[in-house]
Design a protein around this motif. Structure first.
Motif, short mmCIF file in Angstrom:
data_model
loop_
_atom_site.label_atom_id
_atom_site.label_comp_id
_atom_site.label_asym_id
_atom_site.label_seq_id
_atom_site.Cartn_x
_atom_site.Cartn_y
_atom_site.Cartn_z
N THR A 1 0.98 -0.98 0.37
CA THR A 1 -0.15 0.19 -0.33
C THR A 1 1.07 1.60 0.09
O THR A 1 0.85 2.28 0.62
N GLU B 1 1.00 6.81 -1.98
CA GLU B 1 1.47 7.76 -2.11
C GLU B 1 3.34 8.38 -2.76
O GLU B 1 3.77 7.59 -2.25
N TYR C 1 -5.35 -7.27 -4.21
CA TYR C 1 -6.12 -5.95 -4.37
C TYR C 1 -6.09 -4.84 -5.45
O TYR C 1 -7.38 -4.25 -5.50
N TRP D 1 -13.09 -4.11 -2.56
CA TRP D 1 -12.87 -2.70 -1.69
C TRP D 1 -13.28 -2.15 -2.73
O TRP D 1 -13.13 -2.46 -3.79
N ASP E 1 -11.45 1.66 -2.38
CA ASP E 1 -10.61 2.45 -2.84
C ASP E 1 -9.86 2.40 -1.75
O ASP E 1 -9.39 1.26 -1.61
N LEU E 2 -9.08 2.90 -2.67
CA LEU E 2 -7.73 2.79 -1.90
C LEU E 2 -6.98 2.72 -0.21
O LEU E 2 -6.50 2.02 0.57
N ARG E 3 -7.66 3.62 0.21
CA ARG E 3 -8.14 3.82 1.81
C ARG E 3 -8.58 2.39 2.53
O ARG E 3 -8.16 1.84 3.59
N ASP E 4 -9.64 2.00 1.80
CA ASP E 4 -10.00 0.48 1.93
C ASP E 4 -8.81 -0.02 2.19
O ASP E 4 -9.28 -1.21 3.31
N ARG F 1 -5.87 0.47 2.44
CA ARG F 1 -4.68 1.16 3.47
C ARG F 1 -5.21 0.20 4.78
O ARG F 1 -4.22 0.66 5.93
N ALA F 2 -6.58 0.41 5.07
CA ALA F 2 -7.07 -0.17 6.53
C ALA F 2 -6.56 -1.63 7.09
O ALA F 2 -6.80 -2.04 8.00
#
Lengths: 255, 505
Positions: free
Chosen positions: B253, B256, B445, B454, B456-459, B461-462
């Motif tokens: 992940t 950034e 992923y 899933w 999005d990327l936040r999902d 990352r969690a």
């Protein structure tokens, strides 16, 4: 070649191979060993493969000849290097921490204490310190009780040295510890509820190499209210997860 | 492993990741929390028909995969309908050519490590400018060219569109879908045929290598539904393809700019997310595509490799016989508290980024009678630490981003002392995630995102949790002193090999 009834033939044969290899200066081929002992080659091959698996003989990969193994020089050790143990446990310890939601540790017995050889963080992303190399008191922790339960001389030495109290629940009585270790052996896992640190409970189970020798313990530790129920019994699901992880690591160590 | 969890009567589904690697193919089923539900694996033979040649049997790999998928489902106790999507991560650059009509490979696959081809005639600056890659035999272009030139009538057939090229992702997708010919942008970026600006095949490069466009797959994103499987998992969407190192970046992940991961195995692969514009390296690093999700902008990465990491430990085990298993290097290194003034530069086949001396050979320097095998073991681990530092310094200089943490994965992360050394030498925390299978996870992923498994990327990352982290603990003065010594040791390696050419010896 005679065999005394009541004795185990394969152990007699293994001893003969070791004596033969120890007597000669040269390394021997399977055929030479079979001929020297009057066995079929397949018998010699089976015995040698088993001895190689436990580290008592080694085969030179280039010449295919056998010699005594390094495991014989170091019989007092468990036969598995601490760092090797961590490498074998890596995936299973991660899975244990992920499933249980608690931090996981892998420990070995060293000078009457638990030496932590692997530590996986509790999966909540809070700030935690890696505790590899830390020593824990054996009689007060779940890891330690498992290791002592399968190591009578170490248990005797720890008891003789005196059982320090870390909390008011630490087992400081020789007899109570002996009973606790017997229970640990009988059910196959160890427990410590606020015996080392107030508020902390832990469950651990043994890691075994081939033959059943206990070489380490894997366990989880967490807040007493998460790890145990209202009667201070460990939650069965967590015990199952710890025992399953210990079995998986044992399989990994034996392969 | 664990039986599938069902809650409230809902059918729980899984994502299947395929990791088609250099030595084995693996299938891993992940659940929504990104935990591994089953893992199955099959090794395939490496064929070395001549010195420098390395080949794979692509048909065998496809047969292995079909069996593995069935086994993975059986072990998890689930059916095809419970698989939400399939994602593929693969060894990059390895080149397969097959017959469009029969689906049979026309030659053994040429593996990325194969050095039969020659890149010395290429205009290096042109190639690097266009593709982001400094010319090397790793990349697919010269492998395709070699096959076309050395197989009778192949070039004519390729021009007629009768022969197709693909990296392993293309080959497996073609077989799984019954004839869909595509690749993803991360894999395409490793062929040395793709223009990094347009993300399309480049006609000038195709002309240089004599490769007909008709044989190339269509370039798609790394995360979208390409089609559905028909043979092994009928109806299941194939929703991701991504090169293995990019997959590890995605699985870690590192979404950034400035986030980086290093996979430590035989060698090491360090990838740094540089955001949506490619960063051209002035230090010989590779500019590559990190990933592209659907029609979003592509995310680029800088890639630097550590040629010798785990292989140095293997050499200590097999070549010197100082240890019995690779893990014992840490035990041996733990018998001393420092390197005793000894440094090992493992330039077994030259020095790579950022030095670039292909003629250099390894050296051990600083020997005194005080040095024990424990000091040598320490120097072995430190060599991996310093090589990581060299690549990170080059990346920081190229990207203008200062690395704030290094995410690690791979077999060598079991070496606690090595991880501490890396943290000490880089002076940033080293973080190991809880899911060690980052390559497979990255493929899962990317596939799960494409089908909404899933959100999005936040999902994603969690799902990420730290399994361990090492904080820098080395005194700054000591670190710089040691680093200066390492740089001098590297100079020794270069100097020693120079003597060979100049007759100074």
């Amino acid at each position: 070649m005679s065999h005394v009834p009541g004795l185990i033939q394969s152990i007699e044969r293994s001893s003969a191979v070791l004596r033969l290899l120890a007597a000669g200066e040269d390394r021997l081929r399977v055929k030479e060993i079979a001929d020297a002992l009057g066995w079929p080659k397949s018998t010699a091959h089976g015995i040698l493969r088993t001895l190689e698996h436990v580290g008592f003989v080694e085969q030179d990969p280039r010449t295919a000849r056998y010699r005594l193994g390094r495991g014989l020089l170091d019989l007092a050790s468990s036969g598995i290097d601490d760092n090797e143990l961590r490498g074998r446990a890596l995936n299973w310890a991660d899975a244990l921490a992920a499933r249980s939601g608690e931090e996981a540790r892998l420990g070995v017995l060293r000078d009457g204490q638990v030496l932590v050889v692997h530590h996986v963080f509790r999966p909540d992303d809070s700030l935690q310190n890696l505790g590899i190399g830390v020593r824990l008191p054996a009689h007060a922790t779940a890891l330690g009780k498992v290791l002592l339960a399968y190591h009578a001389t170490a248990a005797a030495a720890v008891t003789a040295a005196g059982l320090d109290a870390y909390t008011r629940r630490t087992v400081t009585s020789r007899d109570v510890l002996r009973d606790d270790l017997a229970v640990t052996r009988a059910r196959g896992w160890g427990l410590s509820v606020e015996e080392w640190r107030p508020g902390l409970a832990a469950v651990a189970a043994p890691v075994r190499t081939s033959g059943g020798l206990v070489v380490g313990a894997i366990g989880i530790a967490g807040p007493v209210e998460r790890v145990t129920d209202t009667r201070r019994h460990p939650r069965p699901q967590l015990v199952d997860q710890v025992v399953a992880a210990a079995r998986s690591i044992s399989r990994e160590v034996q392969s | 492993m664990a039986s599938p969890e069902r809650s409230g009567g809902d059918v729980v589904s899984y994502v299947l990741a395929i990791d088609q690697g250099t030595t084995s193919t693996r299938c891993i089923l992940f659940d929504r929390r990104a935990t591994v539900v089953s893992v199955v694996r099959a090794e395939h033979p490496q064929s070395y028909p001549r010195p420098g040649w390395v080949e794979h049997d692509a048909a065998r790999i496809w047969r292995d995969l079909q069996k593995l998928i069935r086994r993975a489902l059986r072990e998890a106790g689930i059916g095809a309908s419970e698989v939400a999507a399939i994602g593929i991560a693969n060894q990059r650059e390895t080149t397969v050519l097959w017959d469009r009509a029969t689906g049979v490979p026309v030659a053994p696959a040429i593996v990325w490590q194969d050095t039969r081809t020659d890149v010395s005639h290429l205009d290096a600056s042109f190639v690097q400018d266009r593709t982001g890659l400094p010319p090397a035999t790793y990349f697919s272009a010269t492998k395709i060219q070699w096959l076309l030139e050395h197989t009778p009538l192949l070039k004519e057939r390729a021009e007629r569109g009768e022969v197709l090229f693909g990296t392993m992702d293309s080959w497996l997708i073609w077989n799984m879908t019954g004839g869909l010919h595509i690749t993803d942008v991360t894999n395409a970026s490793r062929t040395m045929l793709m223009d990094l600006s347009s993300l399309d095949w480049d006609d000038e490069l195709l002309a240089i290598f004599g490769i007909p466009r008709a044989m190339l797959p269509e370039i798609r994103s790394s995360s979208e539904v390409y089609g559905t499987a028909d043979a092994v998992l009928p109806g299941v969407p194939i929703a991701a393809a991504i090169g293995d190192q990019s997959a590890a970046l995605f699985g870690q992940t590192c979404f950034e700019p400035g986030e980086a991961k290093c996979t430590y195995g035989t060698g090491g692969f360090l990838l740094l997310n540089t955001g949506t514009t490619p960063v051209r390296s002035r230090h010989g690093l590779i500019t590559t595509v990190g990933y592209r999700i659907g029609d979003e902008k592509p995310v680029f990465a800088l890639e630097g490799s550590i040629a010798i990491a785990g292989s140095l430990v293997q050499w200590v085990r097999d070549g010197l016989g100082l240890i019995g298993t690779a893990s014992e290097i840490e035990t041996l290194a733990g018998t001393v508290t420092d390197n005793g003034g000894c440094y090992i530069v493992p330039a077994f086949s030259g020095l790579f980024a950022p030095y670039w001396h292909s003629e250099a050979r390894g050296v051990i320097v600083g020997l005194t009678s005080y040095i024990t095998k424990g000091h040598l073991a320490r120097a072995v681990l430190e060599a991996t630490g310093w090589q990581t530092r060299d690549v990170v310094d080059a990346m920081n200089a190229d990207s203008g981003l200062a690395l704030t943490a290094l995410n690690v994965d791979g077999g060598m992360t079991a070496d606690n002392l090595l991880m501490q050394i890396v943290a000490d030498f880089l002076q940033v925390p080293v973080v190991r995630p809880m899911v060690a299978e980052t390559v497979s996870l990255g493929a899962a992923y990317a596939a799960g995102l494409a089908v909404g498994y899933w959100s999005d990327l936040r999902d994603l990352r969690a799902n990420r949790h730290r399994a361990g982290s090492w904080r820098p603990a080395l005194d700054a003065g000591r670190r710089e002193h040691e680093y200066a010594n390492w740089r001098r040791a590297v100079e020794c390696a270069v100097f020693f090999s120079r003597g060979d050419q100049d007759g100074l010896r």
